[in-house]
Write a protein that holds these residues in place. Structure first.
Motif, PDB file in Angstrom:
ATOM      1  N   THR A  17       2.124  -1.796  -5.177  1.00 42.17           N
ATOM      2  CA  THR A  17       1.411  -0.536  -4.959  1.00 42.17           C
ATOM      3  C   THR A  17       0.196  -0.781  -4.045  1.00 42.17           C
ATOM      4  O   THR A  17      -0.511   0.087  -3.689  1.00 42.17           O
ATOM      5  N   LEU A  18       0.124  -2.046  -3.373  1.00 46.61           N
ATOM      6  CA  LEU A  18      -1.265  -2.198  -2.485  1.00 46.61           C
ATOM      7  C   LEU A  18      -0.637  -1.928  -1.273  1.00 46.61           C
ATOM      8  O   LEU A  18      -0.507  -2.899  -0.358  1.00 46.61           O
ATOM      9  N   ASN A  19      -0.462  -0.693  -0.738  1.00 48.05           N
ATOM     10  CA  ASN A  19      -0.155  -0.513   0.596  1.00 48.05           C
ATOM     11  C   ASN A  19      -0.606   0.891   0.635  1.00 48.05           C
ATOM     12  O   ASN A  19      -0.739   1.628   0.123  1.00 48.05           O
ATOM     13  N   ILE A  20      -1.499   1.031   1.973  1.00 48.69           N
ATOM     14  CA  ILE A  20      -2.111   2.282   2.443  1.00 48.69           C
ATOM     15  C   ILE A  20      -1.298   3.452   2.224  1.00 48.69           C
ATOM     16  O   ILE A  20      -1.661   4.671   1.911  1.00 48.69           O
ATOM     17  N   VAL A  21       0.150   3.319   2.452  1.00 47.93           N
ATOM     18  CA  VAL A  21       1.024   4.390   2.482  1.00 47.93           C
ATOM     19  C   VAL A  21       0.999   4.875   0.871  1.00 47.93           C
ATOM     20  O   VAL A  21       0.971   6.195   0.876  1.00 47.93           O
ATOM     21  N   LEU A  22       1.240   3.987   0.137  1.00 45.44           N
ATOM     22  CA  LEU A  22       1.182   4.433  -1.370  1.00 45.44           C
ATOM     23  C   LEU A  22      -0.035   5.079  -1.710  1.00 45.44           C
ATOM     24  O   LEU A  22      -0.174   5.649  -2.714  1.00 45.44           O
ATOM     25  N   VAL A  23      -1.173   4.434  -1.528  1.00 50.71           N
ATOM     26  CA  VAL A  23      -2.588   4.829  -1.654  1.00 50.71           C
ATOM     27  C   VAL A  23      -2.670   6.166  -0.987  1.00 50.71           C
ATOM     28  O   VAL A  23      -3.235   6.922  -2.076  1.00 50.71           O
ATOM     29  N   TYR A  24      -2.470   6.541  -0.026  1.00 49.45           N
ATOM     30  CA  TYR A  24      -2.501   7.828   0.557  1.00 49.45           C
ATOM     31  C   TYR A  24      -1.650   8.635  -0.258  1.00 49.45           C
ATOM     32  O   TYR A  24      -1.850  10.081  -0.718  1.00 49.45           O
ATOM     33  N   GLN A  25      -0.487   8.408  -0.553  1.00 49.32           N
ATOM     34  CA  GLN A  25       0.427   9.462  -1.292  1.00 49.32           C
ATOM     35  C   GLN A  25      -0.280   9.407  -2.559  1.00 49.32           C
ATOM     36  O   GLN A  25      -0.327  10.873  -3.087  1.00 49.32           O
ATOM     37  N   LYS A  26      -0.549   8.564  -3.468  1.00 46.41           N
ATOM     38  CA  LYS A  26      -1.094   8.927  -4.683  1.00 46.41           C
ATOM     39  C   LYS A  26      -2.678   9.617  -4.733  1.00 46.41           C
ATOM     40  O   LYS A  26      -2.953  10.551  -5.197  1.00 46.41           O
ATOM     41  N   GLU A  27      -3.353   9.059  -3.845  1.00 45.83           N
ATOM     42  CA  GLU A  27      -4.935   9.816  -3.815  1.00 45.83           C
ATOM     43  C   GLU A  27      -4.721  11.059  -3.207  1.00 45.83           C
ATOM     44  O   GLU A  27      -5.695  11.999  -3.717  1.00 45.83           O
ATOM     45  N   PHE A  28      -4.035  11.684  -2.236  1.00 48.72           N
ATOM     46  CA  PHE A  28      -4.013  12.824  -1.616  1.00 48.72           C
ATOM     47  C   PHE A  28      -2.842  13.695  -2.254  1.00 48.72           C
ATOM     48  O   PHE A  28      -2.691  14.888  -1.574  1.00 48.72           O
ATOM     49  N   LYS A  29      -2.127  13.146  -2.982  1.00 46.55           N
ATOM     50  CA  LYS A  29      -0.859  13.852  -3.579  1.00 46.55           C
ATOM     51  C   LYS A  29      -0.058  14.425  -2.534  1.00 46.55           C
ATOM     52  O   LYS A  29       0.417  15.390  -2.248  1.00 46.55           O
ATOM     53  N   LEU A  30       0.372  13.423  -1.805  1.00 50.70           N
ATOM     54  CA  LEU A  30       1.268  13.814  -0.496  1.00 50.70           C
ATOM     55  C   LEU A  30       2.582  13.175  -0.616  1.00 50.70           C
ATOM     56  O   LEU A  30       2.871  12.318  -1.704  1.00 50.70           O
ATOM     57  N   SER A  31       3.669  13.743  -0.022  1.00 51.86           N
ATOM     58  CA  SER A  31       4.905  13.298  -0.119  1.00 51.86           C
ATOM     59  C   SER A  31       4.860  11.812   0.700  1.00 51.86           C
ATOM     60  O   SER A  31       3.999  11.593   1.364  1.00 51.86           O
ATOM     61  N   LEU A  32       5.881  11.121   0.334  1.00 55.32           N
ATOM     62  CA  LEU A  32       5.949   9.680   1.026  1.00 55.32           C
ATOM     63  C   LEU A  32       5.966   9.687   2.677  1.00 55.32           C
ATOM     64  O   LEU A  32       5.218   9.012   3.369  1.00 55.32           O
ATOM     65  N   GLU A  33       6.707  10.734   3.181  1.00 59.30           N
ATOM     66  CA  GLU A  33       6.554  10.918   4.679  1.00 59.30           C
ATOM     67  C   GLU A  33       5.119  11.299   5.173  1.00 59.30           C
ATOM     68  O   GLU A  33       4.923  11.069   6.033  1.00 59.30           O
ATOM     69  N   GLU A  34       4.547  12.257   4.499  1.00 66.13           N
ATOM     70  CA  GLU A  34       3.382  12.758   4.835  1.00 66.13           C
ATOM     71  C   GLU A  34       2.487  11.530   4.797  1.00 66.13           C
ATOM     72  O   GLU A  34       1.415  11.384   5.674  1.00 66.13           O
ATOM     73  N   ALA A  35       2.559  10.962   3.784  1.00 65.46           N
ATOM     74  CA  ALA A  35       1.478   9.778   3.660  1.00 65.46           C
ATOM     75  C   ALA A  35       1.641   8.607   4.803  1.00 65.46           C
ATOM     76  O   ALA A  35       0.702   8.118   5.114  1.00 65.46           O
ATOM     77  N   PHE A  36       2.976   8.315   4.952  1.00 66.41           N
ATOM     78  CA  PHE A  36       3.351   7.289   5.952  1.00 66.41           C
ATOM     79  C   PHE A  36       2.796   7.991   7.477  1.00 66.41           C
ATOM     80  O   PHE A  36       2.321   7.409   8.307  1.00 66.41           O
ATOM     81  N   ASN A  37       2.877   9.174   7.678  1.00 65.09           N
ATOM     82  CA  ASN A  37       2.578   9.663   8.887  1.00 65.09           C
ATOM     83  C   ASN A  37       0.717   9.706   9.100  1.00 65.09           C
ATOM     84  O   ASN A  37       0.308   9.444   9.974  1.00 65.09           O
ATOM     85  N   GLN A  38       0.172   9.975   7.767  1.00 71.08           N
ATOM     86  CA  GLN A  38      -0.960   9.777   7.833  1.00 71.08           C
ATOM     87  C   GLN A  38      -1.650   8.314   8.119  1.00 71.08           C
ATOM     88  O   GLN A  38      -2.663   8.314   8.791  1.00 71.08           O
ATOM     89  N   SER A  39      -0.859   7.702   7.600  1.00 71.70           N
ATOM     90  CA  SER A  39      -1.215   6.114   7.829  1.00 71.70           C
ATOM     91  C   SER A  39      -0.962   5.753   9.156  1.00 71.70           C
ATOM     92  O   SER A  39      -1.641   4.947   9.814  1.00 71.70           O
ATOM     93  N   LEU A  40       0.133   6.395   9.707  1.00 72.61           N
ATOM     94  CA  LEU A  40       0.264   5.794  11.044  1.00 72.61           C
ATOM     95  C   LEU A  40      -0.784   6.389  11.865  1.00 72.61           C
ATOM     96  O   LEU A  40      -1.154   5.688  12.929  1.00 72.61           O
ATOM     97  N   LYS A  41      -1.305   7.488  11.671  1.00 72.86           N
ATOM     98  CA  LYS A  41      -2.263   8.228  12.721  1.00 72.86           C
ATOM     99  C   LYS A  41      -3.694   7.199  12.430  1.00 72.86           C
ATOM    100  O   LYS A  41      -4.162   7.171  13.340  1.00 72.86           O
ATOM    101  N   LEU A  42      -3.819   6.840  11.152  1.00 71.18           N
ATOM    102  CA  LEU A  42      -4.994   5.732  10.994  1.00 71.18           C
ATOM    103  C   LEU A  42      -4.725   4.743  11.955  1.00 71.18           C
ATOM    104  O   LEU A  42      -5.784   4.062  12.523  1.00 71.18           O
ATOM    105  N   ALA A  43      -3.447   3.996  11.695  1.00 69.60           N
ATOM    106  CA  ALA A  43      -3.446   2.737  12.443  1.00 69.60           C
ATOM    107  C   ALA A  43      -3.512   2.848  14.019  1.00 69.60           C
ATOM    108  O   ALA A  43      -4.017   2.248  14.720  1.00 69.60           O
ATOM    109  N   GLN A  44      -2.985   4.186  14.675  1.00 70.40           N
ATOM    110  CA  GLN A  44      -3.159   4.468  16.100  1.00 70.40           C
ATOM    111  C   GLN A  44      -4.564   4.676  16.380  1.00 70.40           C
ATOM    112  O   GLN A  44      -4.881   4.118  17.411  1.00 70.40           O
ATOM    113  N   LYS A  45      -5.383   5.258  15.546  1.00 66.80           N
ATOM    114  CA  LYS A  45      -6.737   5.607  15.928  1.00 66.80           C
ATOM    115  C   LYS A  45      -7.454   4.229  16.024  1.00 66.80           C
ATOM    116  O   LYS A  45      -8.316   3.922  16.675  1.00 66.80           O
TER     117      LYS A  45
END
Length: 87
Positions: A17-45
């Motif tokens: 569970t210690l993965n930014i994608v899973l943290v985003y998914q749980k914290e912001f109630k996102l789908s896995l794909e949405e959480a992945f995309n948000q994490s990717l945006k953060l990484a790119q930034k």
């Protein structure tokens, strides 16, 4: 962040569970794909910020200590290492 993005499938299978994608998914109630995309945006930034800071070091107009250059080369190697590891 790169490790979290590239290793998400493996970590889900292992029940980790210690993965930014899973943290985003749980914290912001996102789908896995949405959480992945948000994490990717953060990484790119963050990568863009790293590149900008690294480029500024070269623009100071004086000799940069060899240790700083060596450190930055190591940082680049770590970043590219993620791609090599998961390829």
């Amino acid at each position: 962040l790169a490790n979290d993005l590239m290793g998400i499938e493996r970590e889900i299978k292992r029940g980790e569970t210690l993965n930014i994608v899973l943290v985003y998914q749980k914290e912001f109630k996102l789908s896995l794909e949405e959480a992945f995309n948000q994490s990717l945006k953060l990484a790119q930034k963050e990568m863009q910020y790293y590149i900008q800071l690294k480029d500024k070091i070269k623009d100071f107009g004086f000799n940069v200590d060899e240790n700083v250059i060596s450190y930055l080369i190591c940082c680049d190697d770590v970043l590219s290492g993620h791609v090599e590891w998961y390829s």
